[in-house]
Scaffold this motif. Structure first.
Motif, short mmCIF file in Angstrom:
data_model
loop_
_atom_site.label_atom_id
_atom_site.label_comp_id
_atom_site.label_asym_id
_atom_site.label_seq_id
_atom_site.Cartn_x
_atom_site.Cartn_y
_atom_site.Cartn_z
N PRO A 254 47.98 39.65 46.16
CA PRO A 254 47.65 40.92 45.49
C PRO A 254 48.42 41.13 44.19
O PRO A 254 47.88 41.67 43.23
CB PRO A 254 48.05 41.97 46.53
CG PRO A 254 47.95 41.27 47.83
CD PRO A 254 48.27 39.83 47.58
N VAL A 255 49.69 40.69 44.16
CA VAL A 255 50.48 40.91 42.96
C VAL A 255 49.95 40.04 41.82
O VAL A 255 49.75 40.51 40.69
CB VAL A 255 51.97 40.59 43.24
CG1 VAL A 255 52.78 40.73 41.95
CG2 VAL A 255 52.51 41.52 44.31
N GLU A 256 49.70 38.78 42.12
CA GLU A 256 49.19 37.88 41.09
C GLU A 256 47.84 38.35 40.57
O GLU A 256 47.56 38.25 39.38
CB GLU A 256 49.06 36.46 41.65
CG GLU A 256 50.39 35.75 41.80
CD GLU A 256 50.24 34.41 42.50
OE1 GLU A 256 51.08 33.55 42.26
OE2 GLU A 256 49.29 34.24 43.29
N ALA A 257 47.03 38.89 41.49
CA ALA A 257 45.69 39.33 41.09
C ALA A 257 45.76 40.55 40.17
O ALA A 257 44.79 40.88 39.51
CB ALA A 257 44.87 39.67 42.32
N LEU A 258 46.92 41.21 40.15
CA LEU A 258 47.04 42.41 39.32
C LEU A 258 47.54 42.12 37.92
O LEU A 258 47.29 42.90 36.99
CB LEU A 258 48.01 43.39 39.99
CG LEU A 258 47.38 44.51 40.82
CD1 LEU A 258 48.45 45.29 41.55
CD2 LEU A 258 46.57 45.44 39.95
N ILE A 259 48.24 40.99 37.74
CA ILE A 259 48.95 40.75 36.48
C ILE A 259 48.01 40.82 35.28
O ILE A 259 48.20 41.61 34.35
CB ILE A 259 49.66 39.38 36.51
CG1 ILE A 259 50.71 39.38 37.61
CG2 ILE A 259 50.31 39.08 35.16
CD1 ILE A 259 51.38 38.04 37.82
N LEU A 260 46.96 40.00 35.30
CA LEU A 260 46.08 39.92 34.14
C LEU A 260 45.27 41.20 33.93
O LEU A 260 45.16 41.68 32.80
CB LEU A 260 45.17 38.69 34.24
CG LEU A 260 45.91 37.34 34.15
CD1 LEU A 260 44.92 36.20 34.17
CD2 LEU A 260 46.79 37.27 32.93
N PRO A 261 44.69 41.79 34.99
CA PRO A 261 43.99 43.06 34.76
C PRO A 261 44.88 44.13 34.15
O PRO A 261 44.46 44.86 33.24
CB PRO A 261 43.52 43.46 36.16
CG PRO A 261 43.41 42.19 36.90
CD PRO A 261 44.48 41.30 36.35
N VAL A 262 46.12 44.23 34.64
CA VAL A 262 47.03 45.26 34.11
C VAL A 262 47.29 45.01 32.63
O VAL A 262 47.24 45.94 31.81
CB VAL A 262 48.34 45.28 34.91
CG1 VAL A 262 49.42 46.04 34.17
CG2 VAL A 262 48.11 45.91 36.27
N LEU A 263 47.52 43.75 32.27
CA LEU A 263 47.75 43.42 30.86
C LEU A 263 46.52 43.76 30.02
O LEU A 263 46.63 44.34 28.93
CB LEU A 263 48.04 41.93 30.73
CG LEU A 263 49.51 41.52 30.56
CD1 LEU A 263 49.60 40.02 30.39
CD2 LEU A 263 50.12 42.22 29.36
N THR A 264 45.36 43.40 30.54
CA THR A 264 44.11 43.67 29.82
C THR A 264 43.95 45.15 29.53
O THR A 264 43.54 45.55 28.44
CB THR A 264 42.90 43.20 30.65
OG1 THR A 264 43.11 41.85 31.01
CG2 THR A 264 41.62 43.32 29.88
N LEU A 265 44.28 45.95 30.52
CA LEU A 265 44.14 47.40 30.38
C LEU A 265 45.21 47.95 29.44
O LEU A 265 44.98 48.89 28.68
CB LEU A 265 44.25 48.03 31.76
CG LEU A 265 43.86 49.47 31.93
CD1 LEU A 265 42.44 49.68 31.43
CD2 LEU A 265 43.96 49.87 33.39
N ALA A 266 46.41 47.34 29.49
CA ALA A 266 47.55 47.91 28.77
C ALA A 266 47.44 47.72 27.26
O ALA A 266 47.82 48.60 26.49
CB ALA A 266 48.85 47.28 29.28
N ILE A 267 46.90 46.58 26.83
CA ILE A 267 46.92 46.27 25.39
C ILE A 267 46.16 47.30 24.55
O ILE A 267 46.71 47.85 23.60
CB ILE A 267 46.40 44.84 25.15
CG1 ILE A 267 47.48 43.85 25.60
CG2 ILE A 267 46.06 44.61 23.69
CD1 ILE A 267 47.06 42.41 25.53
N PRO A 268 44.89 47.64 24.90
CA PRO A 268 44.20 48.62 24.05
C PRO A 268 44.79 50.02 24.16
O PRO A 268 44.60 50.83 23.26
CB PRO A 268 42.76 48.61 24.58
CG PRO A 268 42.85 48.05 25.94
CD PRO A 268 44.01 47.12 25.95
N ILE A 269 45.50 50.31 25.26
CA ILE A 269 46.08 51.64 25.38
C ILE A 269 47.41 51.72 24.64
O ILE A 269 47.78 52.76 24.10
CB ILE A 269 46.25 52.00 26.87
CG1 ILE A 269 44.86 52.22 27.46
CG2 ILE A 269 47.10 53.22 27.07
CD1 ILE A 269 44.84 52.30 28.93
#
Lengths: 334, 278
Positions: free
Chosen positions: A171-186
């Motif tokens: 679960p943690v690994e599966a979150l890393i890239l989505p979180v980054l994807t969401l964080a950059i434009p914000i």
């Protein structure tokens, strides 16, 4: 107190209007969803049978009755039923929400961290070159399509470097890239506002005074500049929430994560209007509440705004990066 | 684009020659040329198989070929007309409707203004992607519908800016003087208030062009834009998504084109505004 009441009343009015608009957009044309689900030729249903199904959903009642019914339903947490699956929309949302909240919460956290790092490096970083580079980061980030960021991250970190597994990820690994994807434009608009307000605050005379009394740069940053730069950032809260919602839809689509965004995307694909209506109403309520809280918090945080004046009625609200009205008015005041 | 530059102010002409402005201008011109006359830049059809599938970029196929052997560069060039005309429609919808609402609110004041601005508040309160999805679900899928949906999300921003501009100009002395010398309300609005208040609105339109390209490609990526064989930029990237591991060029290169065009429009709108800060 009067201001609080007025502002709250305004928020309720906007909410009512927004619900009306969303309802008219999404529910005033009831046949569509039913037709999309049952209208295909394979099912071979006659027009009478379709009308019967439509009536079973209560779509044969007058629009006003349906509207009031839906309004009461939303107030009591009953969002109706999905046309696609027949499940209660409230249940669908309840199942989808935790995963999206986790994603959005982490994304926001990382975005704030990124934005603060970028803004501080851009304003106080060592070397002109470094500052320039970081100053240009937010405009660059804003120009990236969110879905493309996700795909590039997958490409680089999962396939080229093999750092984050896509298959059999915990679960943690599966979150890393989505979180980054969401964080950059914000992070981008946040960093822009932070940089601008840091630039403004550091021009203030009191900064020179504090500096002259021997304060170090980091003391100055955290104790004085950051505190003053926080206020304009707060007005961004509503805007950021909108970005988070949009970002979650796209991110969950790219990474195939279940959640509210995925639910929304599917609802649109299947023309499942009750689900989309529920998502729109829930996010709008949240948005309005956030903006209300920000407006009410503002005078609490900034002593200068605590005067009981009507000037506050025209308080700046978060509406995104748009040109300020400081353009020269040709021919004025001659 | 040049029409916009000449309309707003004479000073950007000098600024146009700086590399910081010149390069974005060239990028945007090339993209517009792609949209207007794709045949000039590639003789290859965007929908025909022209070679083996999944070929890496080469001198023959600059952006490589996709899973059915179509030339990706040709698809990107032909996609420009979809994406850029979509963005223009979107900006036009936002600009015309938003400015009309804003000017009407600012010029009339009173109850009309109050009512119009509440409508704008409502448009602002619904997150923009969800608003455009709601419109798309209503209008149906397709590039034009997606463009209209994206345009509707920008109405509120245009309306707010236009109103604040008009309100600012309305109280100025020269407007008072125009009324004093016998101008009618409409005449003064047309000859004095509008020309003096719309420069920032035009700059915003330029800025919105970039964000409209982004939003339309997002809708295309999610599958709510043009149907599959159409070479739309977002759809192009969505189609290449399944080959991320083996054919990086299918997603990276079209994406780079989108980013360059959006960056270029953002830079140019900054130049129109004539300021440094974004």
């Amino acid at each position: 107190m009067l201001y609080v009441l007025r502002r709250a009343g305004q928020a309720v009015l906007v909410l009512l209007l927004a619900f009306t608009v969303a309802y008219l957009l999404l529910a005033a044309l009831p046949g569509d969803g039913v037709l999309a689900r049952y209208g295909s030729a394979e099912l071979g249903l006659t027009p009478e049978q379709l009308a019967e199904i439509s009536a079973a959903y209560g779509n044969d009642r007058p629009l006003v009755v349906r509207f009031l019914d839906a309004g009461v339903g939303f107030l009591t947490g009953d969002f109706g039923y999905s046309i696609q699956s027949g499940a209660a929309v409230a249940d669908l949302v309840a199942v989808a929400l935790p995963s999206t909240l986790l994603l959005a919460g982490l994304g926001l956290g990382v975005a704030i961290f990124l934005a603060v790092s970028i803004a501080f490096t851009a304003t106080y970083g060592k070397g002109r070159w470094l500052r320039r580079a970081f100053r240009n980061l937010p405009p660059f980030f804003v120009s990236l399509p969110v879905f493309w960021i996700g795909i590039i991250l997958i490409q680089v970190f999962s396939f080229q470097l093999g750092l984050v597994p896509l298959i059999n990820a915990d679960p943690v690994e599966a979150l890393i890239l989505p979180v980054l994807t969401l964080a950059i434009p914000i992070a981008a608009p946040l960093a822009q506002v932070l940089m601008r307000s840091i630039d403004e605050v550091r021009e203030q005379p009191f900064v020179t005074v504090v500096r002259a009394r021997g304060a170090s740069t980091s003391w100055l940053l955290w104790r004085n500049v950051a505190r003053n730069a926080l206020l304009p950032t707060l007005t961004m809260a509503g805007l950021l929430f909108g970005e988070l919602v949009g970002g979650a839809v796209v991110t969950e689509a790219v990474f195939g994560r279940p959640g509210l965004g995925q639910l929304t995307a599917q609802a649109v694909a299947n023309r499942d209007t009750p689900v989309l209506l529920a998502v729109v109403v829930i996010t709008t309520v949240t948005f309005v509440i956030i903006n209300l809280l920000v407006d009410l918090l503002y005078p609490v945080l900034d002593a200068r705004l605590r005067r009981p004046s009507t000037a506050r009625a025209a308080a700046p609200r978060a509406t995104g990066s748009k040109p300020t009205s400081s353009a020269p008015k040709k021919g004025a005041l001659r | 684009m040049s029409a916009v530059v000449t309309r707003t102010a004479p000073s950007p002409w000098r600024a146009l020659l700086r590399p910081g402005t010149l390069i974005p201008a060239i990028v945007l011109l090339v993209a517009i040329a792609w949209a207007v006359a794709p045949g000039l830049f590639t003789g290859i059809s965007p929908t025909a198989s022209v070679g083996p599938s999944l070929q890496a970029p080469s001198a023959e196929h600059w952006f490589g070929t996709d899973s059915t052997g179509r030339d990706v560069f040709a698809r990107v060039i032909h996609g420009a007309s979809q994406s850029i005309s979509g963005a223009l429609i979107a900006v036009l919808v936002g600009l015309v409707v938003g400015t009309t609402i804003g000017v009407a609110a600012g010029a009339t004041g009173g109850l009309v203004e109050e009512a119009l601005m509440r409508v704008v508040d409502v448009l602002l309160a619904i997150p923009s992607l969800l608003l455009s999805l709601s419109v798309v679900i209503l209008l149906g899928f397709g590039t034009t519908n997606a463009a209209i949906a994206v345009g509707i999300t920008s109405i509120a921003v245009f309306a707010r800016l236009a109103r604040s501009q008009v309100v600012g100009v309305r109280v100025s002395e020269y407007v008072e003087a125009a009324y004093g010398s016998g101008g009618t309300a409409l005449g003064v609005l047309w000859r004095h208030i509008l020309p003096n208040s719309l420069t920032p609105v035009i700059a915003l339109a330029a800025l919105q062009l970039g964000s409209a390209i982004l939003q339309i490609s997002t809708l295309g990526f999610l599958g709510y834009g043009a149907p599959p064989p159409t070479p739309e930029w977002g759809l192009l990237i969505a189609e290449g998504r399944n080959y991320v591991a083996t054919a990086w060029w299918l997603t990276v290169l079209p994406g780079v084109v989108v980013v360059l065009v959006v960056l270029a429009t953002n830079r140019l709108s900054q130049a129109i505004r004539g300021g440094e800060a974004a």
